[in-house]
Motif scaffolding. Sequence first.
Motif, short mmCIF file in Angstrom:
data_model
loop_
_atom_site.label_atom_id
_atom_site.label_comp_id
_atom_site.label_asym_id
_atom_site.label_seq_id
_atom_site.Cartn_x
_atom_site.Cartn_y
_atom_site.Cartn_z
N LEU A 74 22.54 44.49 42.12
CA LEU A 74 23.14 44.09 40.55
C LEU A 74 24.67 44.81 40.53
O LEU A 74 24.47 46.88 41.31
N CYS A 75 25.85 44.55 40.46
CA CYS A 75 27.30 44.92 40.83
C CYS A 75 27.57 44.69 39.39
O CYS A 75 28.68 43.70 39.03
N CYS A 76 28.00 45.61 37.98
CA CYS A 76 28.13 45.66 37.07
C CYS A 76 29.38 45.61 36.24
O CYS A 76 29.34 46.93 36.17
N ASN A 77 30.85 45.52 36.22
CA ASN A 77 31.60 45.89 35.72
C ASN A 77 31.93 47.29 36.60
O ASN A 77 32.47 47.97 36.28
N VAL A 78 32.08 46.89 37.91
CA VAL A 78 32.82 48.17 38.57
C VAL A 78 33.51 47.98 39.44
O VAL A 78 34.63 48.81 39.36
N PHE A 79 33.94 46.57 39.63
CA PHE A 79 34.52 46.55 41.18
C PHE A 79 36.29 46.60 40.28
O PHE A 79 37.15 47.05 41.20
N GLU A 80 36.35 46.41 39.06
CA GLU A 80 38.08 46.74 38.62
C GLU A 80 37.98 48.32 38.75
O GLU A 80 39.56 48.16 38.52
N HIS A 81 36.50 48.98 38.38
CA HIS A 81 37.52 50.57 38.75
C HIS A 81 37.30 50.62 40.38
O HIS A 81 37.78 52.50 40.63
N ALA A 82 37.03 50.43 41.22
CA ALA A 82 37.07 50.55 42.51
C ALA A 82 37.91 49.80 43.76
O ALA A 82 37.54 48.91 43.88
N PRO A 83 38.61 50.41 44.37
CA PRO A 83 39.84 50.39 45.19
C PRO A 83 38.84 49.70 46.36
O PRO A 83 39.75 48.83 46.88
N LYS A 84 37.60 50.02 46.42
CA LYS A 84 37.08 49.39 48.08
C LYS A 84 35.85 48.59 47.51
O LYS A 84 35.18 48.59 48.19
N TRP A 85 36.08 47.90 46.69
CA TRP A 85 35.21 46.65 46.22
C TRP A 85 34.74 45.58 47.03
O TRP A 85 34.06 45.42 47.57
N ARG A 86 35.77 45.34 47.87
CA ARG A 86 35.58 44.21 48.76
C ARG A 86 34.59 44.98 49.92
O ARG A 86 33.70 43.92 50.62
N GLU A 87 34.81 46.26 50.40
CA GLU A 87 34.01 46.84 51.28
C GLU A 87 32.47 47.14 50.45
O GLU A 87 31.63 46.83 51.75
N VAL A 88 32.49 47.49 49.47
CA VAL A 88 30.93 47.54 48.58
C VAL A 88 30.37 45.75 48.96
O VAL A 88 29.26 45.88 50.03
N ILE A 89 30.99 45.26 48.77
CA ILE A 89 30.79 43.02 49.50
C ILE A 89 30.18 43.69 50.58
O ILE A 89 29.28 42.72 51.30
N MET A 90 31.18 44.06 51.49
CA MET A 90 30.58 43.75 52.98
C MET A 90 29.19 44.69 53.88
O MET A 90 28.65 43.79 54.26
N ASN A 91 29.34 45.64 52.59
CA ASN A 91 28.46 46.41 52.95
C ASN A 91 26.80 46.09 52.57
O ASN A 91 26.03 45.68 53.09
#
Length: 169
Positions: A74-91
């Motif tokens: 689950l990742c809720c309301n995080v990506f807008e605060h995370a400059p590395k959100w694409r890396e989170v998805i890849m990981n």
Amino acid sequence: MDAACRDFVERSIANLSTRPKYILEIGSRNINGGLRDLFPEAIYVGIDLLGGTGVDIVADGATYQPKMRPDLVLCCNVFEHAPKWREVIMNFQNILSQNGGTFIITAATDPWPAHSAYDGAELRENEYYQNVPMNELIIALQGWLIRLVKKDDVGHLFAVALVESNYAS
């Protein structure tokens, strides 16, 4: 967590073919409501860059390697605060590909107003914030089996993506 995001998660887990046994939440610090109570029978681990209520492990979702492989992330309301959100998805695509699993995402998109990750109020000096464009989320989810990506009028972005296991059962 606002009611629309929580409702989306509840509806999404109701549509899963099996009840998840191990859940990992990215950005679990409870600022305005959490999700842990939806899974009373599961192993539930919450990670966040900052410690606090709802956080089991202080870690970066872009590099975190769990000891156990989750079947639901689950990742809720995080990506807008995370400059590395694409890396989170890849990981987590790599992590989930070992056993298969589901990734449920909510994020802010236009026209949602900028807000702080610390308390939901105004942004602090030098704090990152960028609404997540729907097309960029779809591109970042390439390689996943996307079940749903949708946006509402107020700026909620919702996604459910699956990874099939690399191993035959």
